[in-house]
Design an enzyme around this catalytic site. Structure first.
Site, PDB file in Angstrom:
ATOM      1  N   HIS A 153       0.819  -1.211   0.000  1.00 56.84           N
ATOM      2  CA  HIS A 153       0.000   0.000   0.000  1.00 56.84           C
ATOM      3  C   HIS A 153       0.854   1.263   0.000  1.00 56.84           C
ATOM      4  O   HIS A 153       1.920   1.313   0.600  1.00 56.84           O
ATOM      5  CB  HIS A 153      -1.023   0.004   1.142  1.00 56.84           C
ATOM      6  N   ASP A 212      -0.418   4.410   0.888  1.00 57.28           N
ATOM      7  CA  ASP A 212      -0.806   5.391   1.906  1.00 57.28           C
ATOM      8  C   ASP A 212      -0.116   5.095   3.237  1.00 57.28           C
ATOM      9  O   ASP A 212       0.360   3.976   3.476  1.00 57.28           O
ATOM     10  CB  ASP A 212      -2.323   5.417   2.083  1.00 57.28           C
ATOM     11  N   ASP A 249       6.168   0.922   6.804  1.00 57.67           N
ATOM     12  CA  ASP A 249       4.770   0.613   6.495  1.00 57.67           C
ATOM     13  C   ASP A 249       4.254   1.517   5.404  1.00 57.67           C
ATOM     14  O   ASP A 249       3.751   2.579   5.672  1.00 57.67           O
ATOM     15  CB  ASP A 249       3.960   0.758   7.792  1.00 57.67           C
ATOM     16  N   GLU A 260      -5.254   1.842   2.533  1.00 58.41           N
ATOM     17  CA  GLU A 260      -5.132   0.667   3.396  1.00 58.41           C
ATOM     18  C   GLU A 260      -5.311   1.027   4.857  1.00 58.41           C
ATOM     19  O   GLU A 260      -5.829   0.247   5.642  1.00 58.41           O
ATOM     20  CB  GLU A 260      -3.784  -0.030   3.185  1.00 58.41           C
ATOM     21  N   GLU A 261      -4.865   2.236   5.203  1.00 60.82           N
ATOM     22  CA  GLU A 261      -4.885   2.623   6.621  1.00 60.82           C
ATOM     23  C   GLU A 261      -6.264   3.046   7.084  1.00 60.82           C
ATOM     24  O   GLU A 261      -6.477   3.318   8.248  1.00 60.82           O
ATOM     25  CB  GLU A 261      -3.857   3.746   6.879  1.00 60.82           C
ATOM     26  N   ASP A 272       2.785  -6.971   4.511  1.00 66.51           N
ATOM     27  CA  ASP A 272       2.412  -5.864   5.388  1.00 66.51           C
ATOM     28  C   ASP A 272       2.451  -6.271   6.845  1.00 66.51           C
ATOM     29  O   ASP A 272       1.888  -5.600   7.694  1.00 66.51           O
ATOM     30  CB  ASP A 272       1.025  -5.343   5.003  1.00 66.51           C
ATOM     31  N   HIS A 318       3.711   2.963  12.274  1.00 72.21           N
ATOM     32  CA  HIS A 318       2.828   3.923  12.958  1.00 72.21           C
ATOM     33  C   HIS A 318       3.518   4.669  14.107  1.00 72.21           C
ATOM     34  O   HIS A 318       2.938   5.568  14.696  1.00 72.21           O
ATOM     35  CB  HIS A 318       1.523   3.276  13.481  1.00 72.21           C
TER      36      HIS A 318
END
Ligand SMILES: [Zn+2]
Length: 412
Positions: free
Chosen positions: A93, A95, A126, A160-161, A187, A382
């Site tokens: 992903h 984003d 990520d 995705e987030e 992921d 994150h």
């Protein structure tokens, strides 16, 4: 070409790979729900990069979203045709989550720094690292004249987030995947790259509203204390569920379902009032052999009992529900091929596992497509000071190159 020469060719691209990741991370790609402008600009950057690397078959599938300035959320497919009709996909992903508290970052999150083999920046781990690794793995085949065994496809998704509506769910609805396709979703993983995830637990986020009757704290009998009812219902529920649904599955860490009370909303502002309303939340991660409806029925029964005993009202509702998808068999084609590629690069035999959180692999499994989740990552997603290890990115790119090449590689 043999596996060793292909791995060497990938390793020679190390500085290009690092520069590409650094350049990509400079382009913020945060969804509108987190006050971002989406992935459009990062998407343009990637299409240009893919072209520059010589890969010619590129497709951009755009999902309409009026919440971003361009009105579009891009999803990018890059293909390299193989010798057989089979397809392998690596799905990453574009984003990221927002940067959060800026003062917690050693380096500015969108001005990535490379320091002692680590690339710091929001989205480095990520999911930028694996996006670049899959891209350079594919590029190595092209620049070394290797036709992959199966058609090798990269998919870079948006959103995705936050919910996947404009990302993987949108792409799946276009019916570009077919039964028999082999899918890797990098992921989630471990720092040693030795674990392939093949199954997830079901997730239930529940909201509990307890409605009693507010009163002065000196005369508690003239009210119904919602906080006390909530506390008794809460502990009764987790105790009962942990006992009743106690099965173990060795694939998971921890091996049991987890039933946890988490957040609580504020009730009254002052100490001398009995609260008439209390809201709190449960986070449950449930082994796939249990049905969430059955568990919900158990909770309703416990709620009824406490309502009767206390005359409070207890309402339980789903905030989020994700029923576990069927597992990818441990002896499935994608797990075998991926394990072989990991063994070639790292010299270790990876183990299979289940995880507690949802991944992008679940929607594939629901469609009957074998999907494996794997990556070599430090576990900083994150966080402030998120980073990617350059060595992991290069090694994972080697794994993708070997995986894509399949039986097209000769012996030394
Ligand atoms: Zn991710």
């Amino acid at each position: 070409m043999d596996a060793d020469s292909l791995m060497r060719a990938v390793a020679e691209d190390e500085s290009k790979m690092v520069n590409s990741l650094v350049a990509m991370l400079r382009v913020r790609a945060v969804g509108p729900e987190n006050e971002g402008q989406g992935e459009a600009e990062r998407g343009i950057f990637l299409v240009n990069l893919v072209k520059k690397l010589g890969l010619k078959t590129i497709e951009v599938l755009e999902s309409n979203d009026s919440n971003v300035p361009t009105g579009k959320r891009p999803n990018i497919i890059v293909r390299l045709k193989g010798r057989t009709s089979r397809n392998i996909w690596v799905v990453t992903h574009m984003d990221t989550v927002p940067e959060g508290d800026l003062s917690a970052w050693k380096y500015p999150p969108y001005e990535p720094k490379v320091v002692s083999g680590k690339i710091y920046g929001r989205g480095a781990e990520d999911n930028g690292q694996e996006l670049m690794a899959s891209l350079y793995g594919l590029k190595a085949l092209l620049s070394n004249g290797i036709t992959p065994e199966c058609s090798a496809n990269l998919l870079f998704v948006s959103d995705e987030e936050h919910g996947n509506t404009h990302g993987i769910d949108f792409v799946l609805a276009q019916k570009i995947f077919k039964k028999g396709d082999l899918v890797v979703v990098p992921d989630h993983g471990e720092p040693d790259g030795g674990t392939i995830c093949v199954v997830e637990k079901s997730i239930a986020w529940l909201k509990v509203d307890v409605i009693g009757r507010q009163t002065h704290a000196s005369t508690p009998d003239s009210g119904i204390n919602a906080l006390e009812v909530a506390a008794r219902f809460m502990t009764d529920t987790v105790d009962t569920l942990r006992k009743k649904y106690s099965a173990k599955d060795r694939l998971f860490v921890p091996p049991t379902s987890t039933f946890v009370a988490t957040k609580s909303d504020p009730n009254v502002p002052n100490i001398n009032t009995v609260p008439g309303r209390q809201t709190f939340y449960f986070d449950f991660r449930v082994l796939p052999n249990y049905d969430l409806d059955v568990i919900m029925a158990s909770i309703e029964a416990i709620a009824k009992r406490w309502e009767k005993k206390t005359h409070a009202k207890i309402k339980v509702s789903f905030m989020q529900r994700a029923d576990a998808a069927p597992r990818t068999p441990e002896n499935s084609e994608i797990v075998k091929r991926l394990a072989r590629a990991i063994r070639t690069v790292r010299g270790v035999k990876p183990k299979t596992e289940g995880i507690g959180g949802g991944t992008c692999a679940a929607p594939f499994r629901r469609m009957g497509i074998e999907a494996a989740v794997w990556a070599t990552i430090p576990g900083t997603a994150h966080d402030a000071n998120e980073y990617a290890n350059v060595a992991d990115m290069v090694a994972d790119a080697q794994v993708y190159a070997i995986l894509f090449a399949g039986n097209s590689l000769g012996n030394p």
